[in-house]
Design a protein around this motif. Structure first.
Motif, PDB file in Angstrom:
ATOM      1  N   UNK A  88       0.855  -1.190   0.000  1.00 27.59           N
ATOM      2  CA  UNK A  88       0.000   0.000   0.000  1.00 27.59           C
ATOM      3  C   UNK A  88       0.895   1.245   0.000  1.00 27.59           C
ATOM      4  N   UNK A  89       1.414   1.581   1.181  1.00 25.99           N
ATOM      5  CA  UNK A  89       2.278   2.766   1.221  1.00 25.99           C
ATOM      6  C   UNK A  89       3.756   2.386   1.120  1.00 25.99           C
ATOM      7  N   UNK A  90       4.072   1.099   1.325  1.00 24.08           N
ATOM      8  CA  UNK A  90       5.478   0.694   1.260  1.00 24.08           C
ATOM      9  C   UNK A  90       5.578  -0.693   0.651  1.00 24.08           C
ATOM     10  N   UNK A  91       6.640  -0.940  -0.102  1.00 28.06           N
ATOM     11  CA  UNK A  91       6.871  -2.274  -0.654  1.00 28.06           C
ATOM     12  C   UNK A  91       7.858  -3.017   0.228  1.00 28.06           C
ATOM     13  N   UNK A  92       7.913  -4.343   0.012  1.00 32.27           N
ATOM     14  CA  UNK A  92       8.914  -5.145   0.697  1.00 32.27           C
ATOM     15  C   UNK A  92       8.689  -5.255   2.187  1.00 32.27           C
ATOM     16  N   UNK A  93       7.426  -5.266   2.620  1.00 30.46           N
ATOM     17  CA  UNK A  93       7.167  -5.444   4.040  1.00 30.46           C
ATOM     18  C   UNK A  93       7.523  -6.866   4.457  1.00 30.46           C
ATOM     19  N   UNK A  94       7.541  -7.081   5.769  1.00 23.59           N
ATOM     20  CA  UNK A  94       8.187  -8.292   6.258  1.00 23.59           C
ATOM     21  C   UNK A  94       7.398  -9.551   5.897  1.00 23.59           C
ATOM     22  N   UNK A  95       6.081  -9.453   5.776  1.00 21.68           N
ATOM     23  CA  UNK A  95       5.311 -10.645   5.431  1.00 21.68           C
ATOM     24  C   UNK A  95       5.134 -10.817   3.924  1.00 21.68           C
ATOM     25  N   UNK A  96       5.550  -9.834   3.133  1.00 25.32           N
ATOM     26  CA  UNK A  96       5.185  -9.915   1.715  1.00 25.32           C
ATOM     27  C   UNK A  96       5.793 -11.108   0.973  1.00 25.32           C
ATOM     28  N   UNK A  97       6.932 -11.711   1.409  1.00 31.67           N
ATOM     29  CA  UNK A  97       7.359 -12.928   0.710  1.00 31.67           C
ATOM     30  C   UNK A  97       6.417 -14.108   0.930  1.00 31.67           C
ATOM     31  N   UNK A  98       5.470 -13.989   1.852  1.00 27.36           N
ATOM     32  CA  UNK A  98       4.592 -15.127   2.130  1.00 27.36           C
ATOM     33  C   UNK A  98       3.672 -15.423   0.967  1.00 27.36           C
ATOM     34  N   UNK A  99       3.327 -14.406   0.181  1.00 32.28           N
ATOM     35  CA  UNK A  99       2.369 -14.648  -0.892  1.00 32.28           C
ATOM     36  C   UNK A  99       2.678 -13.708  -2.042  1.00 32.28           C
ATOM     37  N   UNK A 100       2.761 -14.274  -3.244  1.00 32.79           N
ATOM     38  CA  UNK A 100       2.907 -13.421  -4.416  1.00 32.79           C
ATOM     39  C   UNK A 100       1.516 -13.148  -5.001  1.00 32.79           C
ATOM     40  N   UNK A 101       1.485 -12.537  -6.175  1.00 29.45           N
ATOM     41  CA  UNK A 101       0.193 -12.147  -6.742  1.00 29.45           C
ATOM     42  C   UNK A 101      -0.704 -13.359  -6.972  1.00 29.45           C
ATOM     43  N   UNK A 102      -0.108 -14.467  -7.417  1.00 26.60           N
ATOM     44  CA  UNK A 102      -0.903 -15.683  -7.660  1.00 26.60           C
ATOM     45  C   UNK A 102      -1.524 -16.167  -6.352  1.00 26.60           C
ATOM     46  N   UNK A 103      -0.735 -16.132  -5.284  1.00 26.95           N
ATOM     47  CA  UNK A 103      -1.245 -16.601  -4.002  1.00 26.95           C
ATOM     48  C   UNK A 103      -2.322 -15.661  -3.468  1.00 26.95           C
ATOM     49  N   UNK A 104      -2.182 -14.354  -3.734  1.00 25.56           N
ATOM     50  CA  UNK A 104      -3.210 -13.413  -3.274  1.00 25.56           C
ATOM     51  C   UNK A 104      -4.526 -13.686  -4.003  1.00 25.56           C
ATOM     52  N   UNK A 105      -4.425 -13.940  -5.331  1.00 30.34           N
ATOM     53  CA  UNK A 105      -5.623 -14.299  -6.089  1.00 30.34           C
ATOM     54  C   UNK A 105      -6.261 -15.546  -5.495  1.00 30.34           C
ATOM     55  N   UNK A 106      -5.415 -16.524  -5.147  1.00 30.12           N
ATOM     56  CA  UNK A 106      -5.948 -17.771  -4.602  1.00 30.12           C
ATOM     57  C   UNK A 106      -6.549 -17.561  -3.221  1.00 30.12           C
ATOM     58  N   UNK A 107      -5.963 -16.652  -2.434  1.00 26.81           N
ATOM     59  CA  UNK A 107      -6.539 -16.354  -1.112  1.00 26.81           C
ATOM     60  C   UNK A 107      -7.946 -15.791  -1.266  1.00 26.81           C
TER      61      UNK A 107
END
Lengths: 318, 670
Positions: A88-107
């Motif tokens: 949102x306001x920052x990239x590369x937050x600490x949890x962001x490696x947990x899910x990429x765009x494909x995983x977000x779509x699947x969530x």
């Protein structure tokens, strides 16, 4: 110490999306009302609604099972987690490696799966109509979204939203046909997924046209509040994705410190406001379409996304 | 050591099968057979896991003086065999555990018990075989024992036809594999796999071998258009056997394909990858569309097997294409995805068939239109089926998502392929894969929602009772595996590393070495996924929301009649049915794929018969590929039938005519 700070920033984003989401919904409603020359409810009306619903008792249908009672919390949790993983306001937050765009779509797919099941649980005809149509819409919208993810990741060399946003903000990206098609496709999918006009109308209980509202018809009290919050979060999530990919300006990188965040937060809010404004205008000037036209609308989105990906597959590499 | 133990286990299974023939009428035989099968499968499973994790480099071999006199029977346990041995025996162990409870009520015990352990043993032997003769014998043994199990309830309508079509397709498959091995062995006729590996194939022969292997292994696995027998035969068997056939036997077929295409044939060609991709993509989408149109719970699951086999073959096709272009890392990723999906699919498909078996036993009904509301009567089965449905629909944080995610990551590496055909083909296949994933979710909302949710549509569903504890135990073992493989995929991927190393000469980076058990197929900046973190986050967020709301807002609730926009109807017939649920998707996709046609039969005013909606669907593949063949065979048989009823003069004329004709041909030939 640095890790704790990172986690705190991540938790800050979790709270931020949760607090901003109803405001965004209220803002879109307000703009729509203004465009219709009505005064419209307050910006903070969605918070009041949530507060009211949360304190009310729940009326459960006689044969509602545990699926019906747990689904709202699971839907809310999955959507919230997905929204917290989008930059949102920052990239590369600490949890962001947990899910990429494909995983977000699947969530989001998981959330929809639960919602559709909840619609079938009581065994009414309206619940069924909603679930059935929602899954039909998803069967076209989800592949379109995945093909858009393909397009972006081929360009940026990554399915990670943070990397995509960094790439899009960088100098390497130019004007590309694929990107334009992906943007149009993404907007169409976002409209369908958030049950907006012309696919669905969030403000109606007109039996034959509703999809999302039909699924949640039996919900009341705190369950309904949680589902409404999830719907707001989903709208925020889609606007955030569009913002971070297609308007990647003013996004801070994690670890830059609070000065950078202080600059990027207003940028994020402005992007949301612009997105919400455009959505309200679009919804006002267009008419709701018949349910079976939706497949054509989303079929077009799917074709655009597929073409965008295909163009890149062919033009990339040697 | 491990190989010897497994072979002794197979012998025990065969002996148990033979003993079951003698004691079929006694009640305790069922418990005995399933207990032995359970113990043997558990031991074999431990051996396979041990081989895979501790000692994958050692490839013990055994040769026995049985079979062809100049060949003998060769067995070998390498990493690939060990991986599939895990799948076979995990499926075997859970099916045996399930059978301990479920099989007690089997009416035709004498038709099931002798064949069940023999079927298990046959599948083990296929995986262990190290020469063409043993492989084909074991393959055919597996086919015939499973055919016998399909025919266990042969008096039920439709089962005889299912068995007949299965037998035909299985024979066709074995024949193709026989020819494939003949070509592989070459004129020298060296049938051990070692000798075959060292034989160089010309391009023509390699093409023929690949086509025959696709026909042989593909027909057993259920690849479109060779899948026609699968949705008929798998549901006809008793449910734990259905689970074995769908979850395990199709994987043995995948093993056959992998063994030949990756191991025996030598270096692959790029177009072989393209062909496999094409079949995989077609299977994935057609399988799930067929499943959506299906209202029979077990047949729906069988069609879904076709879809998942398609996903596995997409991974394998990518693996072949990458390996042919010497992109080892990408090939390792694609092959790992396929093999991981083999494991995952065997887990959740067994689980779902067990669930459908529990429903079948307690209601006697497979038709979803006559079920409903079972979640109230069978809560544990419903929970297990729900988890299985989420896993097969590729929803995070369960295991099905991880293998599909890995397949997507492999697809995203394909722009680097130099061949133009593949450049166009792979994104299209990616689109098909995305479509099939979304449709699978729709299909399982239907399968679970119509069967377990809503109100009971018949008294059968109304009076359903929860199934026995042993069956539930088998289901919950698989539920746990669905979750564990979903949240800790790193360990499973690492376990597959030696297998993939042997197949394509490279492996994925060691996954359990990454921080927080994130899986990173290529590089951290490129893509990563952490099922464990997602699972924990979702669990914490959901519990937190529930706690906060119940603590500070409201926890009051009250039961009442459903609202239903003010028009609640007491009749359960007003609910959505499976047919009406699938109607929008049928309209969108079915008009092309199935030439779906709806016909409204509206009675005239004054006529009291009910109005009806008829839906006509066509299976175009059956109509274009199989129906003409069947028709030609029928016509030929009719013509030849006349020959059976000739007079003596007619026969004499026929015989002398044939003799003269043959002599003339011989004379011309010379």
């Amino acid at each position: 110490m640095a890790v704790i700070l990172d986690i705190l920033v991540q938790l800050g984003q979790l709270l931020l999306v949760l607090l901003l989401a109803p405001l965004l919904t209220g803002y879109v409603r307000k703009i729509k009302a203004h465009l219709l020359r009505r005064r419209g409810p307050d910006l903070i009306q969605p918070y009041r609604d949530l507060h009211k619903l949360l304190r009310k008792e729940v009326v459960l249908a006689d044969n509602a099972s545990w699926v019906f009672r747990t689904a709202p919390y699971l839907i809310f949790a999955t959507t919230w987690v997905a929204a917290a993983l989008v930059p949102t306001f920052a990239t590369g937050l600490v949890f962001s490696p947990a899910a990429d765009l494909i995983a977000i779509v699947a969530l989001l797919g998981s959330a929809r799966f639960m919602l559709a099941l909840a619609g079938l649980d009581v065994g009414t005809s309206f619940g069924g109509i909603g679930s059935s149509r929602e899954m039909m819409i998803a069967s076209l919208a989800e592949p379109a979204l995945l093909m858009i993810a393909f397009t972006l990741s081929l360009l940026a060399g990554s399915t990670q939203l943070s990397s995509v946003a960094t790439y899009m903000a960088g100098p390497a990206v130019g004007l590309r046909v694929s990107l334009a098609m992906a943007l149009v496709g993404l907007v169409m999918v976002a409209i369908a997924e958030n049950a907006r006009i012309p696919v669905d109308n969030p403000a109606t209980h007109l039996e034959l046209t509703m999809v999302h509202e039909a699924m949640i018809l039996e919900y009341s009290g705190r369950h309904l509040a949680v589902i409404e919050a999830a719907a707001s979060l989903k709208l925020l999530l889609y606007l955030s994705i569009i913002g971070c990919v297609f308007a990647p300006w003013g996004v801070a990188v994690a670890g830059e410190g609070f000065a950078a965040y202080a600059a990027s937060l207003p940028a994020y809010v402005i992007k949301l406001a612009a997105g919400g404004f455009l959505l309200a205008v679009f919804e006002t000037v267009i008419a709701k379409m018949r349910v079976f036209r939706v497949s054509e609308f989303l079929g077009a989105a799917l074709m655009l996304a597929l073409l965008a990906a295909l163009l890149l597959f062919v033009s990339r590499g040697t | 050591m491990a190989l010897d133990v497994v072979l002794w286990g197979v012998l025990t299974l065969f002996a148990t099968g033979a003993a079951a023939v003698a004691g079929a009428r006694r009640g305790s035989t069922s418990t005995f057979v399933y207990a032995v099968a359970l113990v043997v499968s558990m031991v074999a499973l431990c051996m396979a896991v041990w081989t895979l994790l501790v000692d994958p480099a050692a490839t013990p071999t055994v040769s026995l003086p049985i079979g062809l006199p100049w060949l003998g029977a060769h067995f070998r346990l390498d990493a690939l065999a060990a991986a599939f041995l895990v799948v076979v025996n995990l499926g075997g162990a859970t099916a045996s555990l399930y059978g301990l409870g479920y099989g007690r009520h089997e009416e035709e015990a004498g038709r099931v018990l002798p064949f069940f352990p023999a079927f298990l043993g046959g599948m083990n032997l296929v995986v262990l075989a190290d020469d063409a003769f043993t492989f084909l014998m074991a393959w055919e043994f597996m086919s015939l024992t499973s055919w016998a199990l399909v025919m266990a309830h042969h008096r039920q309508p439709g089962n005889a036809r299912a068995g007949y079509i299965y037998l035909l397709m299985a024979s066709l498959g074995t024949l193709s594999l026989l020819l494939a091995f003949g070509l592989l062995a070459g004129p020298a006729g060296s049938y051990t796999f070692d000798a075959i590996r060292n034989t160089q194939l010309s391009t023509t022969v390699a093409t023929a071998v690949l086509a025959l292997t696709l026909l042989g292994a593909g027909s057993k696995a259920g690849l479109v258009p060779l899948h026609v027998w699968l949705p008929l035969a798998h549901p006809a068997a008793p449910s734990h056997v259905s689970a074995l056939m769908s979850g395990v036997m199709t994987k043995v077929a995948v093993y056959g394909f992998v063994r030949i295409a990756f191991d025996l044939m030598g270096p692959p060609t790029w177009w072989s990858g393209g062909v496999v991709l094409l079949f995989g993509g077609a299977s994935a989408v057609l399988g799930v569309l067929h499943a959506l149109m299906e209202h029979d719970l077990k047949r729906l699951l069988a069609y879904h097997t076709v879809e998942n086999i398609g996903i596995i073959f997409i991974g394998l096709g990518l693996g072949l294409a990458f390996a042919a272009n010497d992109m080892r890392g990408a090939a390792a990723l694609a092959t790992t995805a396929a093999l991981f999906h083999v494991f995952n699919h065997s887990v959740f498909k067994s689980l779902l068939f067990f669930g459908s078996g529990a429903v079948l036993r307690s209601t006697g009904e497979r038709d979803m239109e006559r079920l409903g509301g079972l979640i109230h009567r069978m809560p544990y089965t419903a929970f297990a089926f729900l988890i299985g449905s989420a896993a097969i629909s590729a929803l995070p944080p369960f295991n099905g998502f991880v293998s599909e995610w890995l397949t997507f990551q492999a697809i995203l590496l394909s722009p680097q392929l130099p061949q133009w055909v593949l450049k166009f083909l792979v994104p299209a296949i990616g689109g098909l894969l995305a479509l099939s994933a979304a449709l699978a979710a729709a299909c399982f909302v239907k399968a679970f929602g119509i069967t377990f949710l809503g109100r009971a549509r018949t008294s059968l569903a109304q009076d359903a009772r929860e199934t026995d504890r042993l069956s539930l135990g088998a289901m919950f073992v698989l539920v746990v595996l669905c979750l564990v493989a979903g949240v800790l995929p790193a360990y499973f991927i690492d376990a597959l590393a030696p297998v993939v190393q042997g197949l394509v000469g490279a492996q994925m980076p060691r996954q359990s070495a990454f921080a927080w058990l994130t899986i990173v197929p290529i590089a951290e900046s490129r893509s990563s996924y952490n099922g464990l973190l997602l699972f924990v986050l979702i669990a914490v967020a959901a519990s937190l929301a529930a706690y906060v709301i119940h603590r500070w807002a409201s926890h009051a609730s009250r039961r009442s009649a459903p609202w239903d926009c003010g028009f609640p109807d007491a009749s359960a017939a007003t609910q959505y049915t499976a047919g009406s649920f699938a109607q929008p998707i049928r309209r969108v996709f079915g008009s092309v794929v199935f030439r779906a046609r709806e016909e409204i039969d509206m009675p005239q005013p004054g006529d009291s018969r009910p109005a009806r909606l008829h839906v006509h669907l066509h299976d175009l593949l059956w109509d274009t590929l199989y129906a003409p063949v069947a028709k030609a065979v029928g016509i030929t048989a009719d013509v030849l039938n006349r020959v059976q009823f000739l007079t003596i003069r007619g026969y004499l004329t026929l015989v002398s005519g044939a003799l003269v004709a043959l002599l003339v041909i011989l004379a011309v030939w010379q």
